[in-house]
Design an enzyme around this catalytic site. Sequence first.
Site, PDB file in Angstrom:
ATOM      1  N   THR A   1      32.543  43.964  45.355  1.00 59.16           N
ATOM      2  CA  THR A   1      32.427  43.105  46.533  1.00 59.16           C
ATOM      3  C   THR A   1      31.817  43.921  47.660  1.00 59.16           C
ATOM      4  O   THR A   1      32.418  44.899  48.123  1.00 59.16           O
ATOM      5  CB  THR A   1      33.801  42.568  46.954  1.00 59.16           C
ATOM      6  OG1 THR A   1      34.379  41.843  45.863  1.00 59.16           O
ATOM      7  CG2 THR A   1      33.684  41.657  48.161  1.00 59.16           C
TER       8      THR A   1
ATOM      9  N   LYS B   1      30.575  35.418  46.892  1.00 59.64           N
ATOM     10  CA  LYS B   1      31.830  36.174  46.750  1.00 59.64           C
ATOM     11  C   LYS B   1      32.496  36.363  48.107  1.00 59.64           C
ATOM     12  O   LYS B   1      33.735  36.285  48.223  1.00 59.64           O
ATOM     13  CB  LYS B   1      31.563  37.536  46.105  1.00 59.64           C
ATOM     14  CG  LYS B   1      32.822  38.401  45.912  1.00 59.64           C
ATOM     15  CD  LYS B   1      33.847  37.729  45.017  1.00 59.64           C
ATOM     16  CE  LYS B   1      35.171  38.516  44.924  1.00 59.64           C
ATOM     17  NZ  LYS B   1      35.030  39.786  44.210  1.00 59.64           N
TER      18      LYS B   1
ATOM     19  N   LYS C   1      39.415  45.459  53.384  1.00 58.31           N
ATOM     20  CA  LYS C   1      37.993  45.698  53.107  1.00 58.31           C
ATOM     21  C   LYS C   1      37.203  44.395  53.011  1.00 58.31           C
ATOM     22  O   LYS C   1      36.167  44.226  53.671  1.00 58.31           O
ATOM     23  CB  LYS C   1      37.850  46.484  51.796  1.00 58.31           C
ATOM     24  CG  LYS C   1      36.408  46.630  51.309  1.00 58.31           C
ATOM     25  CD  LYS C   1      36.326  47.325  49.972  1.00 58.31           C
ATOM     26  CE  LYS C   1      36.750  46.472  48.808  1.00 58.31           C
ATOM     27  NZ  LYS C   1      35.697  45.487  48.414  1.00 58.31           N
TER      28      LYS C   1
END
Length: 310
Positions: A108, A184, A252
């Site tokens: 990601t 995503k 994150k």
Amino acid sequence: MNEQDRPVRPRVSARVGVVGLGTMGLGMARSLRDAGHDVGVHDLRPEVAEDFARDGGTAFGTAGELAAAVDVLVGVVVDAAQVESVLFGADGAAGRLRPGAVFVMCSTVDPGWSAGLEGRLADRDVLYLDAPVSGGAARAAAGELTMMTSGSAAAYALADPVLDAMSSTVYRLGDRAGLGSTVKAVNQLLAGVHIAAAAEAMALGIRSGVPAEALYEVITHSAGNSWMFENRMAHVLAGDFTPLSAVDIFVKDLGIVLDSARPQRFPLPLAATAHQMFLQASASGLGAEDDSAVIKIFPGIDLPEKPAEV
């Protein structure tokens, strides 16, 4: 956008490598091996790679050594910094992949960074697929991931059998990198907000005196339920915060979501609030716990405790 349901294919033998044997990467490597691929692996923990190879496959000491031996290299590392290290660090893969090989990036990352990586690899005659995944460790081990992909037809032509082995569904989102990572990011926005909202709701009910088990039972059979509530609040009921996906992962990932929207001047108030909640949990020492541990930021709630092992 077309959903491609993966057809049943005969067992194949293709040279494929996997870098990163965490909970996701190890399951993906095993799925590739089960599908008949000749699988090479590399991990910063040599013992993990060697353990994988005992049941078939080859462990390599560096990403570069692995890259030189394969046609398709799958990166399953945590973030863009680790992808940079894999590709361009000491004995990095980018300089060892043969012309026409493909790098499949499953991390990601920021969509703009992914788009730029496609051009950097093209300068070395290496193909690239932007291919983040969703599904968790159990579906990785079963070869049933969902993959959000974008890239050139040439990259797909080489990587298709590898994608088939790792996934139940591959979404082809366009012919350029960045689109897979954009989808995503949207998925992670929803996942993070849903976990944060589930934790807030559960904490309110517990603080108000509702037994946690009863609250869970009612909500999971009512309109307010979500997949994340049902899944993550089960961890809370069990008092088990062993990380399947850690708090720091959403620090994150929601950071990536916010960073990707900022150049567009696009407001994300719910994502920003959820990000702050995960940041607070991380700052409180919970970063390595399961992401459901974000519920611990709420004061004055008595959470179920994990039964003592006998």
